[in-house]
Write a protein that holds these residues in place. Structure first.
Motif, PDB file in Angstrom:
ATOM      1  N   LYS A 178      -3.766  52.062 -63.310  1.00 12.57           N
ATOM      2  CA  LYS A 178      -5.185  52.432 -63.412  1.00 12.57           C
ATOM      3  C   LYS A 178      -5.256  53.954 -63.450  1.00 12.57           C
ATOM      4  N   LYS A 179      -4.873  54.514 -64.589  1.00 10.47           N
ATOM      5  CA  LYS A 179      -4.750  55.957 -64.719  1.00 10.47           C
ATOM      6  C   LYS A 179      -6.062  56.702 -64.509  1.00 10.47           C
ATOM      7  N   SER A 180      -7.164  56.111 -64.908  1.00  5.77           N
ATOM      8  CA  SER A 180      -8.432  56.815 -64.783  1.00  5.77           C
ATOM      9  C   SER A 180      -8.813  57.011 -63.317  1.00  5.77           C
ATOM     10  N   ARG A 181      -8.292  56.168 -62.440  1.00  5.66           N
ATOM     11  CA  ARG A 181      -8.622  56.259 -61.030  1.00  5.66           C
ATOM     12  C   ARG A 181      -7.695  57.191 -60.256  1.00  5.66           C
ATOM     13  N   TYR A 182      -6.407  57.092 -60.539  1.00  2.00           N
ATOM     14  CA  TYR A 182      -5.439  57.805 -59.727  1.00  2.00           C
ATOM     15  C   TYR A 182      -4.772  58.976 -60.436  1.00  2.00           C
ATOM     16  N   ILE A 183      -4.589  58.850 -61.715  1.00  2.00           N
ATOM     17  CA  ILE A 183      -3.772  59.821 -62.437  1.00  2.00           C
ATOM     18  C   ILE A 183      -4.556  60.341 -63.631  1.00  2.00           C
ATOM     19  N   GLN A 184      -4.477  61.638 -63.838  1.00  2.00           N
ATOM     20  CA  GLN A 184      -5.149  62.247 -64.977  1.00  2.00           C
ATOM     21  C   GLN A 184      -4.137  62.501 -66.081  1.00  2.00           C
ATOM     22  N   GLU A 185      -4.652  62.787 -67.277  1.00  2.00           N
ATOM     23  CA  GLU A 185      -3.788  63.000 -68.435  1.00  2.00           C
ATOM     24  C   GLU A 185      -3.353  64.472 -68.509  1.00  2.00           C
ATOM     25  N   ASP A 186      -2.541  64.912 -67.601  1.00  2.00           N
ATOM     26  CA  ASP A 186      -2.000  66.262 -67.656  1.00  2.00           C
ATOM     27  C   ASP A 186      -0.474  66.186 -67.626  1.00  2.00           C
ATOM     28  N   PHE A 187       0.154  67.334 -67.778  1.00  2.00           N
ATOM     29  CA  PHE A 187       1.613  67.372 -67.869  1.00  2.00           C
ATOM     30  C   PHE A 187       2.288  66.824 -66.616  1.00  2.00           C
ATOM     31  N   ILE A 188       1.758  67.161 -65.465  1.00  2.00           N
ATOM     32  CA  ILE A 188       2.399  66.748 -64.216  1.00  2.00           C
ATOM     33  C   ILE A 188       2.302  65.236 -64.039  1.00  2.00           C
ATOM     34  N   SER A 189       1.137  64.665 -64.324  1.00  2.00           N
ATOM     35  CA  SER A 189       0.977  63.215 -64.197  1.00  2.00           C
ATOM     36  C   SER A 189       1.886  62.471 -65.158  1.00  2.00           C
ATOM     37  N   VAL A 190       1.951  62.958 -66.381  1.00  2.00           N
ATOM     38  CA  VAL A 190       2.820  62.334 -67.380  1.00  2.00           C
ATOM     39  C   VAL A 190       4.274  62.431 -66.940  1.00  2.00           C
ATOM     40  N   ALA A 191       4.678  63.586 -66.430  1.00  2.00           N
ATOM     41  CA  ALA A 191       6.059  63.757 -65.977  1.00  2.00           C
ATOM     42  C   ALA A 191       6.375  62.814 -64.815  1.00  2.00           C
ATOM     43  N   LEU A 192       5.437  62.639 -63.891  1.00  2.00           N
ATOM     44  CA  LEU A 192       5.659  61.730 -62.766  1.00  2.00           C
ATOM     45  C   LEU A 192       5.753  60.281 -63.219  1.00  2.00           C
ATOM     46  N   ILE A 193       4.888  59.885 -64.150  1.00  2.00           N
ATOM     47  CA  ILE A 193       4.942  58.519 -64.671  1.00  2.00           C
ATOM     48  C   ILE A 193       6.272  58.276 -65.363  1.00  2.00           C
ATOM     49  N   VAL A 194       6.684  59.207 -66.214  1.00  2.00           N
ATOM     50  CA  VAL A 194       7.950  59.058 -66.944  1.00  2.00           C
ATOM     51  C   VAL A 194       9.118  59.035 -65.968  1.00  2.00           C
ATOM     52  N   PHE A 195       9.094  59.895 -64.955  1.00  2.00           N
ATOM     53  CA  PHE A 195      10.168  59.906 -63.955  1.00  2.00           C
ATOM     54  C   PHE A 195      10.317  58.525 -63.319  1.00  2.00           C
ATOM     55  N   GLY A 196       9.209  57.967 -62.864  1.00  2.00           N
ATOM     56  CA  GLY A 196       9.253  56.657 -62.231  1.00  2.00           C
ATOM     57  C   GLY A 196       9.669  55.556 -63.177  1.00  2.00           C
ATOM     58  N   MET A 197       9.192  55.597 -64.405  1.00  2.00           N
ATOM     59  CA  MET A 197       9.499  54.531 -65.361  1.00  2.00           C
ATOM     60  C   MET A 197      10.952  54.581 -65.820  1.00  2.00           C
ATOM     61  N   VAL A 198      11.515  55.766 -65.933  1.00  2.00           N
ATOM     62  CA  VAL A 198      12.940  55.862 -66.276  1.00  2.00           C
ATOM     63  C   VAL A 198      13.782  55.304 -65.130  1.00  2.00           C
ATOM     64  N   LEU A 199      13.370  55.561 -63.891  1.00  2.00           N
ATOM     65  CA  LEU A 199      14.078  54.965 -62.761  1.00  2.00           C
ATOM     66  C   LEU A 199      14.004  53.438 -62.810  1.00  2.00           C
ATOM     67  N   VAL A 200      12.842  52.906 -63.195  1.00  2.00           N
ATOM     68  CA  VAL A 200      12.689  51.451 -63.327  1.00  2.00           C
ATOM     69  C   VAL A 200      13.648  50.922 -64.401  1.00  2.00           C
ATOM     70  N   ALA A 201      13.646  51.569 -65.576  1.00  2.00           N
ATOM     71  CA  ALA A 201      14.499  51.112 -66.680  1.00  2.00           C
ATOM     72  C   ALA A 201      15.980  51.180 -66.300  1.00  2.00           C
ATOM     73  N   GLU A 202      16.390  52.248 -65.641  1.00  2.00           N
ATOM     74  CA  GLU A 202      17.796  52.382 -65.248  1.00  2.00           C
ATOM     75  C   GLU A 202      18.170  51.396 -64.141  1.00  2.00           C
ATOM     76  N   THR A 203      17.224  51.080 -63.274  1.00  2.00           N
ATOM     77  CA  THR A 203      17.478  50.085 -62.231  1.00  2.00           C
ATOM     78  C   THR A 203      17.703  48.714 -62.847  1.00  2.00           C
ATOM     79  N   VAL A 204      16.893  48.359 -63.833  1.00  2.00           N
ATOM     80  CA  VAL A 204      17.068  47.080 -64.526  1.00  2.00           C
ATOM     81  C   VAL A 204      18.437  47.028 -65.200  1.00  2.00           C
ATOM     82  N   MET A 205      18.848  48.137 -65.804  1.00  2.00           N
ATOM     83  CA  MET A 205      20.177  48.174 -66.430  1.00  2.00           C
ATOM     84  C   MET A 205      21.282  48.001 -65.389  1.00  2.00           C
TER      85      MET A 205
END
Length: 177
Positions: free
Chosen positions: A100-127
């Protein structure tokens, strides 16, 4: 009232498809490259995870899953298909679209970087979990490799995420208006 779009709809749709498919191909071609500033401990950014986050950010969860499956199968075609990258990238697409990005996270560089950081960890964990079940690998070896790969890939991917995310979001928002 004058139409704000100069080109007919079919040309804009063709342009959207070209940008979408072209950006996926560019990300696929960047994966094996190791240019200066793009590697840490021999690990590069997960360009496809960045692309799936960018795609899924303003879409429905099923669209994120489909994007993750498609890009995962493309990556499997370029590399060893066992274990598959599709499961992790589909999960990344689903989780990103479910935020729910509109509630918790805004569309800026830091938010995008945090989302990508977490999602890459998810993808690597699945691997890493798949590596435990697909071969005769020892848990200690998988765990040691996972720590290095996941952290290096997540850090680099989060740093490079705006390079992919910002132009694609700008184009897709402009296309939809």
């Amino acid at each position: 009232m004058r139409n704000k779009h100069f080109f007919p709809l079919w040309i804009r749709q063709l342009q959207n498809w070209a940008v979408t498919v072209g950006s996926v191909l560019v990300c696929l071609l960047l994966l094996p490259m190791r240019l200066p500033g793009m590697e840490l401990l021999g690990i590069g950014p997960n360009w496809l995870a960045i692309w799936v986050v960018a795609w899924s950010a303003n879409r429905k969860p099923y669209q994120g899953i489909l994007a993750g499956l498609a890009t995962g199968f493309l990556l499997d075609g370029m590399s060893r298909a066992e274990p598959t990258h599709a499961i992790g990238l589909a999960l990344v697409g689903f989780l990103t679209a479910s935020l729910k990005k509109s509630r918790y996270i805004q569309e800026d560089f830091i938010s995008v970087a945090l989302i990508v950081f977490g999602m890459v960890l998810v993808a690597e964990t699945v691997m890493a979990v798949q590596f435990l079940f697909v071969g005769d690998r020892d848990l200690a070896v998988v765990w040691q490799n996972y720590q290095v790969i996941a952290l290096a890939s997540a850090v680099l991917s989060s740093l490079w995420a705006p390079v992919v995310y910002v132009p694609l979001q700008w184009f897709w928002q402009r296309y939809q208006s």
